[in-house]
Design a protein around this motif. Structure first.
Motif, PDB file in Angstrom:
ATOM      1  N   LEU A   1       4.559   8.126   2.819  1.00 39.69           N
ATOM      2  CA  LEU A   1       5.303   9.490   2.656  1.00 39.69           C
ATOM      3  C   LEU A   1       4.725  10.537   3.048  1.00 39.69           C
ATOM      4  CD1 LEU A   1       7.821  10.309  -0.382  1.00 39.69           C
ATOM      5  CD2 LEU A   1       6.376  11.969   0.686  1.00 39.69           C
ATOM      6  N   SER A   2       5.004  11.307   3.965  1.00 43.18           N
ATOM      7  CA  SER A   2       4.487  13.003   4.564  1.00 43.18           C
ATOM      8  C   SER A   2       3.437  12.304   5.224  1.00 43.18           C
ATOM      9  CB  SER A   2       4.537  13.501   3.374  1.00 43.18           C
ATOM     10  OG  SER A   2       4.143  15.070   4.006  1.00 43.18           O
ATOM     11  N   VAL A   3       2.461  12.837   4.864  1.00 43.96           N
ATOM     12  CA  VAL A   3       0.805  12.538   5.647  1.00 43.96           C
ATOM     13  C   VAL A   3       0.453  11.025   5.376  1.00 43.96           C
ATOM     14  CG1 VAL A   3      -0.431  13.037   3.823  1.00 43.96           C
ATOM     15  CG2 VAL A   3      -1.286  13.460   5.980  1.00 43.96           C
ATOM     16  N   GLY A   4       0.894  10.366   4.383  1.00 45.06           N
ATOM     17  CA  GLY A   4       0.955   8.908   4.191  1.00 45.06           C
ATOM     18  C   GLY A   4       1.528   8.268   5.351  1.00 45.06           C
ATOM     19  N   GLY A   5       2.677   8.795   5.786  1.00 46.18           N
ATOM     20  CA  GLY A   5       3.266   8.151   6.792  1.00 46.18           C
ATOM     21  C   GLY A   5       2.704   8.386   8.176  1.00 46.18           C
TER      22      GLY A   5
ATOM     23  N   LEU B   1       0.875  -1.386   0.083  1.00 45.43           N
ATOM     24  CA  LEU B   1      -0.083   0.017  -0.104  1.00 45.43           C
ATOM     25  C   LEU B   1       0.804   1.135   0.165  1.00 45.43           C
ATOM     26  CD1 LEU B   1      -2.845   1.358   0.351  1.00 45.43           C
ATOM     27  CD2 LEU B   1      -2.541   1.086   2.651  1.00 45.43           C
ATOM     28  N   LEU B   2       0.815   2.121  -0.989  1.00 42.30           N
ATOM     29  CA  LEU B   2       1.419   3.463  -1.152  1.00 42.30           C
ATOM     30  C   LEU B   2       0.696   4.563  -0.773  1.00 42.30           C
ATOM     31  CD1 LEU B   2       3.333   2.693  -4.568  1.00 42.30           C
ATOM     32  CD2 LEU B   2       4.382   2.200  -2.353  1.00 42.30           C
ATOM     33  N   ALA B   3       1.065   5.167   0.408  1.00 43.81           N
ATOM     34  CA  ALA B   3       0.313   6.107   1.060  1.00 43.81           C
ATOM     35  C   ALA B   3       1.039   7.471   0.581  1.00 43.81           C
ATOM     36  CB  ALA B   3      -0.065   6.063   2.294  1.00 43.81           C
ATOM     37  N   GLY B   4       0.362   8.444  -0.170  1.00 42.22           N
ATOM     38  CA  GLY B   4       1.262   9.612  -0.724  1.00 42.22           C
ATOM     39  C   GLY B   4       1.272  10.789   0.032  1.00 42.22           C
ATOM     40  N   SER B   5       1.710  11.737  -0.329  1.00 41.84           N
ATOM     41  CA  SER B   5       1.758  13.124   0.296  1.00 41.84           C
ATOM     42  C   SER B   5       0.713  14.157   0.001  1.00 41.84           C
ATOM     43  CB  SER B   5       3.013  13.870  -0.253  1.00 41.84           C
ATOM     44  OG  SER B   5       2.940  15.260  -0.008  1.00 41.84           O
ATOM     45  N   TYR B   6       0.334  14.982   0.885  1.00 45.27           N
ATOM     46  CA  TYR B   6      -0.555  16.078   0.711  1.00 45.27           C
ATOM     47  C   TYR B   6      -0.208  16.810  -0.559  1.00 45.27           C
ATOM     48  CZ  TYR B   6      -3.001  20.479   2.218  1.00 45.27           C
ATOM     49  OH  TYR B   6      -3.922  21.395   2.386  1.00 45.27           O
TER      50      TYR B   6
END
Length: 274
Positions: free
Chosen positions: A93-97, A23-28
């Motif tokens: 990454l970023s908010v995804g983290g 699951l890749l959770a990206g940046s705002y």
């Protein structure tokens, strides 16, 4: 184009490849397309899921009941349930983290591995929180990200020496300039306030599985400097990697390096080289 309705709104996601789930959770302010290099490299070996944040890409407006990153994490679990995915390696990454770590803490049995990139799980320091809130207020009042605000916001995401005429820089700038007023006011601004108004999670980092966690950060990340990554890695007891010649969107600024690190981590977590 796959969608799932969560809390009354359509969430858009990419579902590509077969094998162990990632699951890749990206940046705002970025949609799932930010992961294009990683999706291309991972999907021949893994099932890659990449959702758009609410109000980003093709996802619908942020649901009115969404008031915290814990809500975003819960919605991430709903997505996994919808896809019948029992266990996943989460790369945020970023908010995804920020919300990815909350998902890992709330449902550790669902997480095979956790990669936190260019993120900070503490509360936003007061000065930067108030600064970001002031930018969000300007966007909300004007209904547009003006050229003057673009000059402030866009460089935050890249290393200081990026070529500002490059496609990466200019395409991102143009994507922000094109955001319509209703999307800015209904989703982008509220999502920003949720992100920068988040609570402090540092005291819980010891609950994460150190053997299954990796931290990464662009060596020139401005909003989330490497010192924050080092501090979190010490609290978790896990390794960290600095991405050379990269800022906040390190997976795009040095895509080959990040992709190689992810392939190595995924091979280790799945006990076989892809």
């Amino acid at each position: 184009m796959p969608f799932v309705t969560i809390d009354g709104q359509p969430l858009h996601y990419i579902d590509q490849g077969t094998g162990p789930a990632v699951l890749l959770a990206g940046s705002y302010l970025w949609d799932q397309a930010m992961w294009a290099p990683q999706i291309a490299a991972l999907s021949p070996h893994y099932r890659v899921i990449a959702p758009d944040l609410w109000g980003h890409g093709q996802s619908g407006p942020i649901p009115q009941t969404t008031t915290s990153l814990d809500d975003i994490a819960r919605q991430g679990l709903v997505l996994l349930d919808h896809l019948d995915i029992e266990c996943v390696t989460l790369v945020g990454l970023s908010v995804g983290g920020m919300w990815g770590a909350r998902l890992a803490l709330s449902a550790p049995g669902r997480i095979n591995g956790l990669v936190l990139m260019d993120t900070w799980l503490g509360a936003e320091p007061d000065p930067t929180r108030e600064y970001y809130f002031s930018l969000l207020k300007q966007i909300e009042e004007g209904g547009v990200i003006t050229p003057q605000l673009l000059d402030v916001i866009v460089p935050i995401f890249f290393h200081p020496d990026i070529d500002r005429d490059s496609a990466l820089f200019q395409d991102f700038r143009e994507s922000l300039a094109a955001l319509p007023s209703d999307r800015l006011r209904q989703s982008i601004v509220p999502m920003g306030r949720i992100t920068f108004g988040r609570g402090d999670l540092l005291s819980r980092l010891g609950e994460l599985d150190a053997d299954a966690t990796l931290l990464m950060c662009g060596d020139q990340d401005q909003p989330r400097p490497p010192a924050e990554t080092r501090e979190m890695a010490e609290l978790i007891g896990c390794p960290y990697v600095l991405v050379p010649e990269a800022g906040h969107i390190s997976n795009l600024e040095n895509a080959p390096f990040v992709t190689d690190e992810l392939l190595t981590f995924l091979a280790q977590r799945n006990s076989a080289k892809p």
